[in-house]
Design a protein around this motif. Structure first.
Motif, PDB file in Angstrom:
ATOM      1  N   THR A 190      27.768  55.133  66.777  1.00 53.46           N
ATOM      2  CA  THR A 190      29.112  54.718  67.213  1.00 53.46           C
ATOM      3  C   THR A 190      29.330  53.229  66.975  1.00 53.46           C
ATOM      4  O   THR A 190      30.391  52.808  66.491  1.00 53.46           O
TER       5      THR A 190
ATOM      6  N   VAL B  21      32.294  51.952  64.465  1.00 54.57           N
ATOM      7  CA  VAL B  21      33.430  51.211  65.001  1.00 54.57           C
ATOM      8  C   VAL B  21      33.460  49.782  64.463  1.00 54.57           C
ATOM      9  O   VAL B  21      34.551  49.222  64.195  1.00 54.57           O
TER      10      VAL B  21
ATOM     11  N   LEU C 146      36.555  48.159  62.381  1.00 57.61           N
ATOM     12  CA  LEU C 146      37.380  47.118  62.982  1.00 57.61           C
ATOM     13  C   LEU C 146      37.112  45.722  62.448  1.00 57.61           C
ATOM     14  O   LEU C 146      38.037  44.905  62.423  1.00 57.61           O
TER      15      LEU C 146
ATOM     16  N   CYS D 269      45.071  50.565  68.990  1.00 57.43           N
ATOM     17  CA  CYS D 269      43.739  50.454  69.586  1.00 57.43           C
ATOM     18  C   CYS D 269      43.774  50.577  71.101  1.00 57.43           C
ATOM     19  O   CYS D 269      42.741  50.852  71.717  1.00 57.43           O
TER      20      CYS D 269
ATOM     21  N   VAL E  72      34.035  56.618  69.099  1.00 61.32           N
ATOM     22  CA  VAL E  72      34.661  55.549  68.329  1.00 61.32           C
ATOM     23  C   VAL E  72      36.090  55.332  68.809  1.00 61.32           C
ATOM     24  O   VAL E  72      36.532  54.193  69.008  1.00 61.32           O
TER      25      VAL E  72
ATOM     26  N   LEU F 244      37.580  51.833  70.873  1.00 58.54           N
ATOM     27  CA  LEU F 244      38.507  50.963  70.147  1.00 58.54           C
ATOM     28  C   LEU F 244      39.110  49.851  71.014  1.00 58.54           C
ATOM     29  O   LEU F 244      39.142  48.687  70.581  1.00 58.54           O
TER      30      LEU F 244
ATOM     31  N   TYR G 111      38.063  46.070  69.930  1.00 58.48           N
ATOM     32  CA  TYR G 111      39.147  45.272  69.344  1.00 58.48           C
ATOM     33  C   TYR G 111      39.370  43.994  70.144  1.00 58.48           C
ATOM     34  O   TYR G 111      39.540  42.914  69.558  1.00 58.48           O
TER      35      TYR G 111
ATOM     36  N   SER H  40      30.764  43.521  71.530  1.00 53.67           N
ATOM     37  CA  SER H  40      31.250  44.830  71.091  1.00 53.67           C
ATOM     38  C   SER H  40      30.141  45.872  71.159  1.00 53.67           C
ATOM     39  O   SER H  40      30.352  47.004  71.622  1.00 53.67           O
TER      40      SER H  40
ATOM     41  N   THR I  89      30.088  49.122  73.734  1.00 52.94           N
ATOM     42  CA  THR I  89      30.001  50.466  73.163  1.00 52.94           C
ATOM     43  C   THR I  89      28.775  51.203  73.669  1.00 52.94           C
ATOM     44  O   THR I  89      28.830  52.399  73.985  1.00 52.94           O
TER      45      THR I  89
END
Length: 271
Positions: A66, A70, A74, A96, A148, A152, A156, A201, A205
């Protein structure tokens, strides 16, 4: 060093109580067994419990996939927005943010409908094997696709905050003037300056995947969070012990992230 005001100490104290009291109660529940006194059996039995290793490994594999997907989606998109299409930024931001608006139940209901519709209508096409492959219990790639989408908003925001602190256009133009291609400019000039945003990030995640239950359970798969709930129906103390250890692991990852981000900022300031 400025002294903290009393009301700030009060806020910190209430926050500590809010987080630490339930954690302490959970620890006491796992080690204080009626009729046996204090024992650590709930923690020593974790590794030998059926399904622990396979479910944890599956969650870590899903998290790694993932994070890779992602970020591959992005990072180029957000850099392109900063360089050539700033007017599209509100559109991308709204897209997003949609996963925050759609309830997980509705989201997984849509996924289930598509998964049931595909084999019925695409049985004589090459796409039929694709629908079968993404639902492989050993590695359900359909969960990666779902995660994913769910990640987002967080990824993002983290990348956008990192890009706001970097002069991306100057970095790319300097790299291009030195003969670098667009991919080389992105990898060698932009990404090193987004280390903190990339770490944020990845951590967000990872935390999402390790703690997600609704989608994976309703789709019939058993990653780590689902395994914890299943074990809790039979061995409550073991389930709470696993939850405590997973929470501590998440905190350790957060501390490692903060430490890595602090070292990168210190190195950048010295440079």
């Amino acid at each position: 060093m400025a002294r903290l005001k009393p009301w700030r100490w009060a806020v910190f104290g209430l926050a500590a109580l809010y987080f630490l009291v339930p954690l302490a109660a959970s620890v006491v529940f796992t080690v204080d067994v009626p009729g046996q006194g204090l024992t650590a059996d709930a923690y020593t039995e974790i590794l030998s419990t059926d399904g622990f290793g396979s479910s944890l490994l599956l969650s870590l594999e899903l998290a790694a996939a993932t994070i890779a997907v992602v970020l591959l989606l992005l990072v180029p998109a957000t850099v392109a927005l900063r360089l050539g299409a700033p007017r599209l930024r509100p559109v991308v931001e709204v897209v997003c943010s949609l996963p925050l608006v759609v309830p997980p139940i509705a989201f997984v209901a849509g996924i289930s409908t598509v998964l049931k519709w595909g084999p019925d209508h695409l049985s004589h096409t090459p796409l039929f094997q694709t629908f079968v492959a993404i639902q492989n219990p050993d590695f359900p790639f359909v969960l990666v696709l779902a995660y994913v989408v769910m990640a987002l908003p967080f990824v993002y925001r983290a990348l956008d905050a990192g890009l706001r602190a970097v002069d991306v256009r100057t970095l790319v133009e300097a790299a291009r003037s030195c003969g670098a291609s667009w991919p080389q400019a992105l990898v060698r000039a932009v990404l090193p300056n987004l280390r903190g945003a990339l770490l944020n990030s990845a951590f967000l995640t990872l935390a999402l995947v390790l703690g997600e239950f609704t989608v994976s359970h309703l789709l019939g798969f058993t990653p780590f969070a689902v395994w914890i709930v299943n074990v809790g129906g039979e061995q409550a103390q073991l389930s709470v012990a696993v939850s405590v250890l997973s929470l501590l692991l998440t905190w350790l990852l957060l501390l490692a992230l903060a430490s890595a981000g602090g070292r990168s900022r210190t190195t950048a300031s010295r440079g």
